[in-house]
Design a protein around this motif. Structure first.
Motif, mmCIF file in Angstrom:
data_model
loop_
_atom_site.group_PDB
_atom_site.id
_atom_site.type_symbol
_atom_site.label_atom_id
_atom_site.label_comp_id
_atom_site.label_asym_id
_atom_site.label_seq_id
_atom_site.Cartn_x
_atom_site.Cartn_y
_atom_site.Cartn_z
ATOM 1 N N LYS A 1 -58.699 0.836 -0.652
ATOM 2 C CA LYS A 1 -59.841 -0.084 -0.821
ATOM 3 C C LYS A 1 -60.252 -0.174 -2.290
ATOM 4 O O LYS A 1 -60.537 -1.264 -2.805
ATOM 5 N N LEU A 2 -60.288 0.974 -2.969
ATOM 6 C CA LEU A 2 -60.688 0.973 -4.385
ATOM 7 C C LEU A 2 -59.679 0.184 -5.218
ATOM 8 O O LEU A 2 -60.061 -0.604 -6.095
ATOM 9 N N LYS A 3 -58.406 0.339 -4.933
ATOM 10 C CA LYS A 3 -57.359 -0.377 -5.672
ATOM 11 C C LYS A 3 -57.565 -1.889 -5.600
ATOM 12 O O LYS A 3 -57.475 -2.602 -6.600
ATOM 13 N N THR A 4 -57.898 -2.358 -4.414
ATOM 14 C CA THR A 4 -58.128 -3.803 -4.234
ATOM 15 C C THR A 4 -59.265 -4.290 -5.126
ATOM 16 O O THR A 4 -59.172 -5.326 -5.800
ATOM 17 N N ARG A 5 -60.359 -3.523 -5.170
ATOM 18 C CA ARG A 5 -61.505 -3.948 -5.985
ATOM 19 C C ARG A 5 -61.200 -3.827 -7.479
ATOM 20 O O ARG A 5 -61.570 -4.691 -8.271
ATOM 21 N N VAL A 6 -60.509 -2.767 -7.868
ATOM 22 C CA VAL A 6 -60.211 -2.552 -9.296
ATOM 23 C C VAL A 6 -59.313 -3.671 -9.819
ATOM 24 O O VAL A 6 -59.520 -4.188 -10.916
ATOM 25 N N GLU A 7 -58.346 -4.062 -9.011
ATOM 26 C CA GLU A 7 -57.406 -5.090 -9.468
ATOM 27 C C GLU A 7 -58.039 -6.478 -9.526
ATOM 28 O O GLU A 7 -57.460 -7.425 -10.048
ATOM 29 N N ALA A 8 -59.276 -6.583 -9.009
ATOM 30 C CA ALA A 8 -59.995 -7.863 -9.095
ATOM 31 C C ALA A 8 -60.863 -7.946 -10.348
ATOM 32 O O ALA A 8 -61.450 -8.997 -10.637
ATOM 33 N N LEU A 9 -60.951 -6.859 -11.126
ATOM 34 C CA LEU A 9 -61.732 -6.895 -12.369
ATOM 35 C C LEU A 9 -61.091 -7.858 -13.348
ATOM 36 O O LEU A 9 -59.856 -7.981 -13.406
ATOM 37 N N LYS A 10 -61.929 -8.572 -14.101
ATOM 38 C CA LYS A 10 -61.418 -9.539 -15.077
ATOM 39 C C LYS A 10 -61.557 -8.975 -16.475
ATOM 40 O O LYS A 10 -62.671 -8.875 -16.993
ATOM 41 N N ILE A 11 -60.449 -8.601 -17.080
ATOM 42 C CA ILE A 11 -60.469 -7.974 -18.399
ATOM 43 C C ILE A 11 -60.535 -9.053 -19.465
ATOM 44 O O ILE A 11 -59.936 -10.134 -19.336
ATOM 45 N N GLY A 12 -61.351 -8.816 -20.512
ATOM 46 C CA GLY A 12 -61.431 -9.816 -21.579
ATOM 47 C C GLY A 12 -62.567 -9.517 -22.529
ATOM 48 O O GLY A 12 -63.303 -8.530 -22.361
#
Ligand SMILES: NC(=O)c1ccc[n+]([C@@H]2O[C@H](COP(=O)([O-])OP(=O)(O)OC[C@H]3O[C@@H](n4cnc5c(N)ncnc54)[C@H](O)[C@@H]3O)[C@@H](O)[C@H]2O)c1
Ligand SMILES: O=C[C@H](O)CS(=O)(=O)O
Length: 471
Positions: free
Chosen positions: A296-307
């Motif tokens: 579950k954490l992986k799914t949320r982390v991979e949705a972060l928008k880096i910039g």
């Protein structure tokens, strides 16, 4: 009121300030020598004598104007915070609101510096106490919250009747200078509150610790520097507040609400790209929910928008500088070499020089450096555990004692873990505990004293025992 960076800076200034997202210089700040600051302290002390004679109500009226101006200029202040610290604009706006809340809070708390009368111990005598301003204060602040770490000190100092001179972090002088400008616009006497950027923090730190007019030092920053200042303040026996480093455990028990725990981990771990003193630094997950939580954490982390922080929609900004990024990379590489497994991230980012991808590692053990050092980056090291006693033992096995978090629904467990964790602040079923109404601070090598709450005012007051005889 002009709070544009150019109006706060000085093209000939000695202190160059850089955009963490690009590494480019964004401005230069005027700096102050040791002699300059010594004179500023003397002027502040004189201004403080007059300020202390004003009523708490009069001081509150001026602090309330400072609060109103800070709120009114949220956007300009947020742009400064993002420009020099790199954090996403949404977080910078939140920081300005958080910072302003300390001004609002202490405008009112200053009116409640209550003394007491005590039933006397002998006929003809009367016993009472009063609270008085500690005297002229110095403050040294970090770069990661360049607005809130200033107001969390200056607001209670002014409310208590004290003058204060602040040295901001070299990376983030403009936010501090903007707050100073707003305070003076609100009616805070110019010499009473001064911001003094420098290129030599050690020199100014020594001056703060040894100047005869300074009665109190409030420091927020690393434990290492806090220890240096603790030694340096001993000659003059200064009143000392220390808000230092952390190594927060974030414990997820089998009976946790997993979705809530994931949201709490996201809020605690990845806020300011993991660059807060209260970020989850170790994530302890009980056997029964380990795999489900990580997924579950992986799914949320991979949705972060880096910039870059100035780009609307960014939810993961850069680290403050290349040294910060290199430290994170070193800790991750060491953990991987020692057997940890990358679930996501675990690499610098092509978003730019100062960026590191949001990361989750599993198979982390307490003997790895990443579990004992303050990461100060967007990396979640997951440590697996089996029993409640083991979780508490692992969590407490650190010299730090600032913040701790855990997720559980069994009421007995909530009380046992809340009481068993050796930290200044413990949150159950929540990932964000910072607020102006509660006492913020740590134990062990995370510091001493408290900021915010009714306790925060006492850091800037002396309690005097008064005896009246011959009655
Ligand atoms: N507990 C808290 O409330 C809290 C809040 C924010 C940051 N921090 C901690 O601060 C650290 C990150 O901030 P940082 O990198 O700015 O920390 P840092 O200790 O490197 O610097 C903090 C401040 O101290 C100054 N400084 C550095 N060396 C000094 C010296 N020899 N004498 C006097 N002053 C000196 C710096 O210029 C800066 O203004 C982390 O450890 C973080 O946990 C703690
Ligand atoms: O980094 C330290 C700050 O105190 C974090 S918070 O904004 O107060 O949570």
């Amino acid at each position: 009121m002009n709070l544009e960076l150019e109006s706060l800076g000085d093209a000939e200034g000695a202190l160059a300030v850089f955009d963490p997202a690009t590494g480019s210089e964004i401005g230069r700040a005027t700096t102050y020598s040791e002699d300059d600051v010594s004179s500023i302290i003397t002027l502040a002390d004189a201004a403080g004598q007059e300020w202390a004679q004003r009523t708490a109500k009069d001081r509150a009226a001026i602090l309330s104007k400072w609060f109103a101006l800070t709120k009114q200029h949220t956007e300009e202040l947020a742009r400064l915070v993002t420009a020099e610290s790199g954090k996403p604009m949404a977080e910078s706006r939140g920081e300005v609101a958080y910072g302003a809340s300390f001004i609002e809070w202490f405008a009112e708390e200053g009116k409640r510096a209550y003394g007491e009368t005590v039933p006397t111990f002998a006929a003809g005598k009367r016993v009472m106490t009063i609270k008085q301003p500690v005297g002229t204060c110095a403050a040294i602040t970090p770069w990661n919250f360049p607005v809130a770490m200033i107001t969390r000190k200056v607001a209670p100092a002014l409310a208590a009747g004290c003058a204060i001179v602040v040295k901001p972090a070299e990376a983030t002088p403009f936010s501090a200078l903007a707050l100073e400008r707003l305070a003076h616009e609100a009616g805070v006497p110019r010499e009473l509150f001064r911001v003094v950027p420098t290129t030599d923090p050690a020199e100014l730190g020594t001056l703060f610790c040894t100047h005869p007019r300074i009665r109190k030092l409030s420091f927020t920053g690393s434990t290492a520097v806090g220890k240096t200042l603790m030694r340096q303040t001993s000659d003059n026996v200064l009143r000392l507040s220390l808000e230092l480093g952390g190594n927060a455990p974030f414990i997820v028990f089998d009976d946790a609400d997993l979705d809530a725990a994931v949201e709490g981990a996201m809020a605690s771990k990845y806020r300011n790209a993991g660059q807060t003193c209260v970020c989850a630094n170790r994530i302890l997950v009980q056997d029964g929910v380990h795999d489900a939580f990580v997924e579950k954490l992986k799914t949320r982390v991979e949705a972060l928008k880096i910039g870059a922080g100035c780009e609307e929609g960014t939810t993961l900004g850069p680290l403050i500088n290349s040294a910060g990024r290199d430290k994170v990379a070193r800790l991750v590489d060491q953990a991987l070499s020692a057997g940890a497994k990358p679930v996501t991230g675990a690499t610098t980012s092509d978003a730019g020089e100062g960026f590191y991808e949001a990361t989750i590692l599993t198979g982390v053990t307490s003997d790895m450096a990443i579990a004992s050092e303050e990461i100060f980056g967007p990396v979640a090291p997951v440590i697996r555990f089996s029993t409640e006693d083991e979780a508490i033992r692992i969590a407490n096995d650190t010299p730090y004692g600032l913040a701790a978090y855990f997720y559980a629904r069994d009421v007995g467990r909530v009380f046992r873990v809340m009481e068993g964790l050796e930290y200044g602040m413990v949150a159950a079923n929540d990932g964000i505990l910072s607020t102006e109404v509660a006492p913020f601070g740590g134990i062990k090598q995370s510091g001493m004293g408290r900021e915010g709450s009714s306790h925060g005012l006492d850091e800037y007051l002396e309690l005097k025992y008064c005896l009246v005889g011959g009655i």
